[in-house]
Design a protein around this motif. Structure first.
Motif, mmCIF file in Angstrom:
data_model
loop_
_atom_site.group_PDB
_atom_site.id
_atom_site.type_symbol
_atom_site.label_atom_id
_atom_site.label_comp_id
_atom_site.label_asym_id
_atom_site.label_seq_id
_atom_site.Cartn_x
_atom_site.Cartn_y
_atom_site.Cartn_z
ATOM 1 N N ASP A 175 32.892 11.543 6.689
ATOM 2 C CA ASP A 175 33.633 10.602 5.869
ATOM 3 C C ASP A 175 32.692 10.016 4.828
ATOM 4 O O ASP A 175 31.488 9.925 5.043
ATOM 5 C CB ASP A 175 34.216 9.474 6.718
ATOM 6 C CG ASP A 175 35.394 9.921 7.568
ATOM 7 O OD1 ASP A 175 35.762 11.107 7.508
ATOM 8 O OD2 ASP A 175 35.933 9.078 8.305
ATOM 9 N N THR A 196 42.451 7.991 1.737
ATOM 10 C CA THR A 196 41.548 7.522 0.691
ATOM 11 C C THR A 196 41.921 6.092 0.330
ATOM 12 O O THR A 196 43.099 5.707 0.377
ATOM 13 C CB THR A 196 41.596 8.391 -0.579
ATOM 14 O OG1 THR A 196 42.921 8.402 -1.105
ATOM 15 C CG2 THR A 196 41.152 9.805 -0.310
ATOM 16 N N ARG A 203 36.724 7.741 1.552
ATOM 17 C CA ARG A 203 37.453 9.008 1.601
ATOM 18 C C ARG A 203 37.130 9.708 2.907
ATOM 19 O O ARG A 203 35.961 9.930 3.238
ATOM 20 C CB ARG A 203 37.074 9.885 0.405
ATOM 21 C CG ARG A 203 37.812 11.189 0.335
ATOM 22 C CD ARG A 203 37.683 11.847 -1.043
ATOM 23 N NE ARG A 203 36.293 12.164 -1.407
ATOM 24 C CZ ARG A 203 35.952 12.700 -2.573
ATOM 25 N NH1 ARG A 203 36.872 12.950 -3.491
ATOM 26 N NH2 ARG A 203 34.693 12.967 -2.837
ATOM 27 N N ARG A 223 40.443 14.334 3.829
ATOM 28 C CA ARG A 223 41.177 13.813 2.664
ATOM 29 C C ARG A 223 42.567 13.297 3.028
ATOM 30 O O ARG A 223 43.438 13.180 2.166
ATOM 31 C CB ARG A 223 41.303 14.875 1.550
ATOM 32 C CG ARG A 223 39.976 15.488 1.101
ATOM 33 C CD ARG A 223 39.016 14.425 0.580
ATOM 34 N NE ARG A 223 37.889 14.999 -0.130
ATOM 35 C CZ ARG A 223 36.658 15.087 0.362
ATOM 36 N NH1 ARG A 223 36.407 14.642 1.598
ATOM 37 N NH2 ARG A 223 35.676 15.593 -0.360
ATOM 38 N N ASP A 233 43.871 12.692 -1.456
ATOM 39 C CA ASP A 233 42.750 12.371 -2.341
ATOM 40 C C ASP A 233 43.297 12.282 -3.758
ATOM 41 O O ASP A 233 43.070 13.157 -4.585
ATOM 42 C CB ASP A 233 41.687 13.471 -2.213
ATOM 43 C CG ASP A 233 40.418 13.148 -2.978
ATOM 44 O OD1 ASP A 233 40.278 12.000 -3.466
ATOM 45 O OD2 ASP A 233 39.563 14.043 -3.094
ATOM 46 N N LEU A 239 36.619 4.874 -6.276
ATOM 47 C CA LEU A 239 36.777 5.338 -4.902
ATOM 48 C C LEU A 239 35.919 4.482 -3.971
ATOM 49 O O LEU A 239 34.715 4.325 -4.184
ATOM 50 C CB LEU A 239 36.378 6.804 -4.794
ATOM 51 C CG LEU A 239 36.597 7.490 -3.449
ATOM 52 C CD1 LEU A 239 38.058 7.428 -3.012
ATOM 53 C CD2 LEU A 239 36.120 8.941 -3.503
ATOM 54 N N TYR A 263 38.071 9.729 -10.614
ATOM 55 C CA TYR A 263 37.464 8.467 -10.187
ATOM 56 C C TYR A 263 36.340 8.102 -11.149
ATOM 57 O O TYR A 263 35.699 8.980 -11.730
ATOM 58 C CB TYR A 263 36.901 8.582 -8.772
ATOM 59 C CG TYR A 263 37.934 8.887 -7.704
ATOM 60 C CD1 TYR A 263 38.872 7.949 -7.321
ATOM 61 C CD2 TYR A 263 37.959 10.124 -7.074
ATOM 62 C CE1 TYR A 263 39.817 8.217 -6.356
ATOM 63 C CE2 TYR A 263 38.894 10.418 -6.095
ATOM 64 C CZ TYR A 263 39.821 9.464 -5.732
ATOM 65 O OH TYR A 263 40.748 9.741 -4.763
#
Length: 214
Positions: free
Chosen positions: A13, A91, A84, A88, A184, A81, A207
């Motif tokens: 992660d 998020t 995440r 995925r 995501d 972000l 992002y």
């Protein structure tokens, strides 16, 4: 910078802020998702915990609460972000919209929760009314216009209420919303709409703090 703990390092992660509050919320979200089958039930159960996160001051670093002049979304909108998961399936990101700016009209193709952390917004919700059988063509109608303030939360459960735009109505400061989604979204292809031209195109918002792989 990506932060890791022994747990996250073992699961791959990704954590982009060092926040005990977010760490606890993610643990709760994963536990609820693991033991709840229906998406609507997951969101209903998770919403009170999300509300507490939105009420908590200081957990979101200031550099993740800034506009982004190089935004793929336009209007100086920053999409940062925060977390995440490896697969995925979860998020979390902040969306920072400068005063007077609006997001494009787009869909999300993800179920999840969105909550306003700072500022005020106007949200316009659309529904697609064509059959979707002509490439590049789409017809929308307005379903609702909603005024949001700090602490306001809404659910995403496609196809209902999945197409919308939001505008910051705070005069001198950006609005900041927190998104908890099941895909995501920044790196996923989705749709951006132009109701005046009755058109639709593929769109990826990206992002501000990490690149999407092609």
């Amino acid at each position: 910078m990506i932060y890791t703990t022994p747990l996250e390092a073992s699961t791959a992660d990704q954590w982009f802020i060092d926040s005990p509050e977010l760490l606890q919320f993610v643990a709760i979200a994963r536990e609820i998702s693991l033991h709840t089958a229906e998406h609507a039930d997951i969101l209903r159960t998770l919403e009170p915990y999300f509300s507490e996160l939105l009420k908590t001051e200081g957990w979101l670093p200031s550099n993740f609460a800034q506009p982004n002049l190089d935004s793929n979304i336009g209007g100086g909108i920053g999409q940062w972000l925060l977390y995440r998961s490896q697969d995925r399936s979860l998020t979390i990101f902040s969306l920072v919209i400068p005063p007077g700016s609006s997001t494009p009209i787009y869909d999300h193709q993800s179920w999840g929760l969105v909550g306003l952390y700072k500022g005020k917004q106007e949200k316009t919700v659309y529904r697609r009314v064509d059959q979707g059988n002509i490439p590049g063509h789409a017809q929308l109608e307005v379903v609702a216009v909603q005024q949001l303030k700090a602490g306001s939360i809404y659910q995403l459960l496609p196809p209902d209420n999945d197409i919308h735009t939001v505008k910051t109505t705070t005069q001198f400061a950006p609005s900041i919303s927190i998104h908890v989604l099941s895909n995501d979204m920044g790196c996923s292809w989705r749709h951006q709409y132009n109701p005046e031209a009755e058109s639709v195109r593929s769109f990826r918002s990206g992002y501000a703090n990490i690149s999407c792989k092609s």
